[in-house]
Design a protein around this motif. Sequence first.
Motif, short mmCIF file in Angstrom:
data_model
loop_
_atom_site.label_atom_id
_atom_site.label_comp_id
_atom_site.label_asym_id
_atom_site.label_seq_id
_atom_site.Cartn_x
_atom_site.Cartn_y
_atom_site.Cartn_z
N LYS A 25 12.15 3.15 -4.57
CA LYS A 25 11.83 1.93 -3.84
C LYS A 25 11.71 0.73 -4.77
N ILE A 26 11.23 0.97 -5.98
CA ILE A 26 11.16 -0.11 -6.96
C ILE A 26 12.58 -0.58 -7.30
N ALA A 27 13.47 0.36 -7.51
CA ALA A 27 14.86 0.03 -7.81
C ALA A 27 15.49 -0.73 -6.64
N ASP A 28 15.18 -0.29 -5.43
CA ASP A 28 15.69 -0.95 -4.23
C ASP A 28 15.21 -2.39 -4.16
N LEU A 29 13.93 -2.62 -4.41
CA LEU A 29 13.38 -3.98 -4.35
C LEU A 29 14.02 -4.86 -5.43
N ALA A 30 14.23 -4.29 -6.60
CA ALA A 30 14.86 -5.06 -7.68
C ALA A 30 16.28 -5.47 -7.28
N SER A 46 0.83 -1.21 0.00
CA SER A 46 0.00 0.00 0.00
C SER A 46 0.86 1.26 0.00
N GLU A 47 0.25 2.37 -0.35
CA GLU A 47 0.93 3.66 -0.26
C GLU A 47 1.22 4.01 1.21
N HIS A 48 0.56 3.30 2.14
CA HIS A 48 0.76 3.54 3.57
C HIS A 48 1.69 2.49 4.20
N ALA A 49 2.45 1.80 3.37
CA ALA A 49 3.31 0.72 3.86
C ALA A 49 4.59 1.25 4.49
N ALA A 69 7.98 -4.16 4.27
CA ALA A 69 7.57 -4.71 2.97
C ALA A 69 8.67 -5.56 2.36
N VAL A 70 9.89 -5.03 2.33
CA VAL A 70 11.02 -5.75 1.73
C VAL A 70 11.30 -7.03 2.52
N LYS A 71 11.29 -6.93 3.83
CA LYS A 71 11.55 -8.09 4.70
C LYS A 71 10.54 -9.22 4.43
N VAL A 72 9.28 -8.86 4.32
CA VAL A 72 8.23 -9.86 4.11
C VAL A 72 8.32 -10.45 2.70
N VAL A 73 8.57 -9.61 1.69
CA VAL A 73 8.69 -10.10 0.32
C VAL A 73 9.83 -11.11 0.22
N VAL A 74 10.97 -10.78 0.79
CA VAL A 74 12.13 -11.68 0.73
C VAL A 74 11.80 -13.04 1.37
N ASN A 75 11.21 -13.03 2.54
CA ASN A 75 10.88 -14.28 3.22
C ASN A 75 9.85 -15.08 2.44
N ALA A 76 8.78 -14.41 2.01
CA ALA A 76 7.70 -15.11 1.32
C ALA A 76 8.15 -15.70 -0.01
N LYS A 77 9.11 -15.03 -0.66
CA LYS A 77 9.57 -15.50 -1.96
C LYS A 77 10.69 -16.53 -1.86
N THR A 78 11.64 -16.34 -0.95
CA THR A 78 12.86 -17.15 -0.99
C THR A 78 12.97 -18.23 0.08
N ASP A 79 12.14 -18.19 1.12
CA ASP A 79 12.29 -19.14 2.23
C ASP A 79 12.15 -20.59 1.77
N LYS A 80 11.16 -20.85 0.90
CA LYS A 80 10.96 -22.20 0.35
C LYS A 80 10.18 -22.08 -0.95
N ILE A 81 10.88 -22.10 -2.05
CA ILE A 81 10.22 -21.86 -3.34
C ILE A 81 9.27 -22.98 -3.73
#
Length: 399
Positions: A254-259, A213-216, A221-233
């Motif tokens: 922030k998009i560049a940072d996430l990439a 969200s714009e209120h994130a 956000a980055v911490k959760v994305v990394v865990n949800a994506k990489t912990d167990k594919i």
Amino acid sequence: MKLLDTKTKNNVLQSMMNIIEDKRQDIIKANKKDLEAFNRDDQALYDRLVVDDKKVDGMIQAIKEVKEQDDPVGNVISDTTLESGLKIVNKTDPFGTILIIYESRPDVTIEAAVLAFKANNKILLKGGKEAVNSNIILEECWHKALEENGLSKDWIKLMHINRQETQEFLRNPTEKLDLIVPRGGERLIEFVKTHAACAVLISGRGNNFLYISEHANWEKAVKVVVNAKTDKISGCNALDKVLINENLPDFEAKIADLANVMKTHKVEVVTDGKISDILKDKSKIDNEEVWSEEFLALKILISSVKSFDEAVEKINTYSGKHSSVIITEDAEEAAQFMEQIDSAAVYHNASSRFTDGGQMGVGAELAISTDKLHHRGPLGLKQLVTNKYYVYGDGHVRA
């Protein structure tokens, strides 16, 4: 199958724990044959196939946890006596015979069977050919545990048939089936739904979404994305799609940072929407079907949305209805998201990787149901029963 008392069922489970411990090295050795014959092009499937000491420990622990749970059969749901004197009691009751179709994971041969058996169901296990040696030795362990306690091997059976024979069995079952749980891709699920003559409970498909969200809080956000994506594919609760609100402060940075973070974790990024204009070096999706795809790989789709409503609509249109996440510091927005999203599990500021029986306090699970009948989410011991009405009269007739 007859109703067994709790002590008998628990004795079988204790025997099974002892047998698995005794056969530990034989189980790992049988699994090694499967691993050596497997084409490692599908890393997610390979990861699911591995049985090592840790996985054997997990099998024993799963049985122990189910053994310690209360028996789910024969529990009173309601007890009513009408003015006429008619007594009506609603109790939990076994399904009967359950067929589960799954691929790769030998631990399902343990978890599915222990749950079905403790809930007094007979279970037919149709594992994939890639795990044949692992499943055969685990079936032998089950049969030894049953026979040690004077019970028929028919309670737990591995179906030693190929794909074509399985399809024919679904069309014309040689024994009564009460519930089928297909854990696999869309083709398997559609085939089972088309041909089954009994209840079908859908499970196993992820394609999970996360909305920033714009209120994130960006760090969260980055911490959760990394865990949800990489912990167990290989997990059906892994993350596949990220939607980011274009009104997020410092959007482009922030998009560049996430990439960059995804690159650090060796995650392939594909893009759509405004993200494609920012991450010009990343591949843009070339067809709409990608939105419905479960990746089961180090791959993620990042796209932009203009509003909360657009995010909700996109998720409800394309997701597998398994797990969906919102990252926001606005509690009211989070509540709206969780109410409006059509998924078995909805999250606020937490990783989708928690959609798991053990993590959610259910214990061992048969599967993660994405159906709405009769249960959604982890299918644990309490969910493997149906109900039955016991009606007691004294010559009562309906006028």
